[in-house]
Design a protein around this motif. Structure first.
Motif, PDB file in Angstrom:
ATOM      1  N   ILE A 116       0.838  -1.206   0.000  1.00 54.94           N
ATOM      2  CA  ILE A 116       0.000   0.000   0.000  1.00 54.94           C
ATOM      3  C   ILE A 116       0.870   1.251   0.000  1.00 54.94           C
ATOM      4  O   ILE A 116       0.609   2.211  -0.738  1.00 54.94           O
ATOM      5  N   GLU A 117       1.918   1.258   0.796  1.00 55.72           N
ATOM      6  CA  GLU A 117       2.805   2.417   0.866  1.00 55.72           C
ATOM      7  C   GLU A 117       3.507   2.639  -0.476  1.00 55.72           C
ATOM      8  O   GLU A 117       3.630   3.785  -0.943  1.00 55.72           O
ATOM      9  N   ASN A 118       3.962   1.558  -1.114  1.00 53.31           N
ATOM     10  CA  ASN A 118       4.614   1.691  -2.423  1.00 53.31           C
ATOM     11  C   ASN A 118       3.631   2.212  -3.476  1.00 53.31           C
ATOM     12  O   ASN A 118       4.001   3.041  -4.327  1.00 53.31           O
ATOM     13  N   ALA A 119       2.408   1.734  -3.425  1.00 52.93           N
ATOM     14  CA  ALA A 119       1.396   2.214  -4.375  1.00 52.93           C
ATOM     15  C   ALA A 119       1.116   3.701  -4.148  1.00 52.93           C
ATOM     16  O   ALA A 119       0.970   4.475  -5.102  1.00 52.93           O
ATOM     17  N   TRP A 120       1.047   4.132  -2.909  1.00 52.69           N
ATOM     18  CA  TRP A 120       0.804   5.539  -2.585  1.00 52.69           C
ATOM     19  C   TRP A 120       1.966   6.407  -3.052  1.00 52.69           C
ATOM     20  O   TRP A 120       1.775   7.492  -3.608  1.00 52.69           O
ATOM     21  N   THR A 121       3.200   5.922  -2.839  1.00 48.56           N
ATOM     22  CA  THR A 121       4.371   6.675  -3.284  1.00 48.56           C
ATOM     23  C   THR A 121       4.383   6.789  -4.800  1.00 48.56           C
ATOM     24  O   THR A 121       4.692   7.856  -5.344  1.00 48.56           O
ATOM     25  N   GLU A 122       4.055   5.717  -5.499  1.00 52.02           N
ATOM     26  CA  GLU A 122       4.011   5.742  -6.960  1.00 52.02           C
ATOM     27  C   GLU A 122       2.915   6.714  -7.440  1.00 52.02           C
ATOM     28  O   GLU A 122       3.117   7.464  -8.396  1.00 52.02           O
ATOM     29  N   HIS A 123       1.812   6.700  -6.764  1.00 49.77           N
ATOM     30  CA  HIS A 123       0.712   7.607  -7.108  1.00 49.77           C
ATOM     31  C   HIS A 123       1.152   9.067  -6.939  1.00 49.77           C
ATOM     32  O   HIS A 123       0.872   9.915  -7.805  1.00 49.77           O
ATOM     33  N   GLN A 124       1.846   9.352  -5.864  1.00 46.61           N
ATOM     34  CA  GLN A 124       2.303  10.725  -5.635  1.00 46.61           C
ATOM     35  C   GLN A 124       3.359  11.125  -6.641  1.00 46.61           C
ATOM     36  O   GLN A 124       3.406  12.283  -7.062  1.00 46.61           O
ATOM     37  N   THR A 125       4.216  10.190  -7.033  1.00 43.64           N
ATOM     38  CA  THR A 125       5.244  10.497  -8.015  1.00 43.64           C
ATOM     39  C   THR A 125       4.648  10.806  -9.367  1.00 43.64           C
ATOM     40  O   THR A 125       5.051  11.753 -10.060  1.00 43.64           O
ATOM     41  N   LEU A 126       3.652  10.035  -9.792  1.00 44.32           N
ATOM     42  CA  LEU A 126       3.056  10.222 -11.114  1.00 44.32           C
ATOM     43  C   LEU A 126       2.098  11.431 -11.175  1.00 44.32           C
ATOM     44  O   LEU A 126       2.113  12.211 -12.136  1.00 44.32           O
TER      45      LEU A 126
END
Length: 120
Positions: A104-114
């Protein structure tokens, strides 16, 4: 009559050999029992009853060893199973939960990056 005597002699020697093998596997305490069994079996050539009693004794000893092995194996399996449930199963559950949080944390970080940070 002589063929019956030969048969009983062969049975007696076979039982004596099995007794020696059991005694060798069981340790020094049973070697005297095996020797006594061999002596009894060697004199059993004249009567089949003694050979049968010798074979029955070897069978009883083998049955006792098998029963003790079964009981100790069952106890060891119980100890291993309960130890696994108490020590390893909770650790696996926590590890799985932590892996889910990391996803979940990795998905959130990827979402914020994109997409950038949320604008509220």
């Amino acid at each position: 009559m002589e063929s019956a005597m030969t048969t009983w002699t062969a049975v007696a020697s076979s039982v004596a050999d099995q007794g020696r093998k059991l005694a060798a596997a069981a340790g020094p305490t049973c070697s005297t029992v095996a020797e006594k069994g061999r002596q009894a079996c060697s004199t059993a050539a004249d009567t089949g009853r003694q050979a049968c009693s010798c074979a029955a004794e070897v069978g009883r000893q083998a049955g006792t060893v098998a029963w003790k092995l079964t009981r100790s194996t069952g106890k060891a399996a119980w100890i291993a199973g309960t130890s696994f449930l108490v020590l390893v199963a909770p650790l696996m559950i926590l590890t799985d939960r932590e892996a889910g949080f990391n996803e979940i944390e990795n998905a959130w970080t990827e979402h914020q990056t994109l997409l950038g940070p949320p604008s509220w």
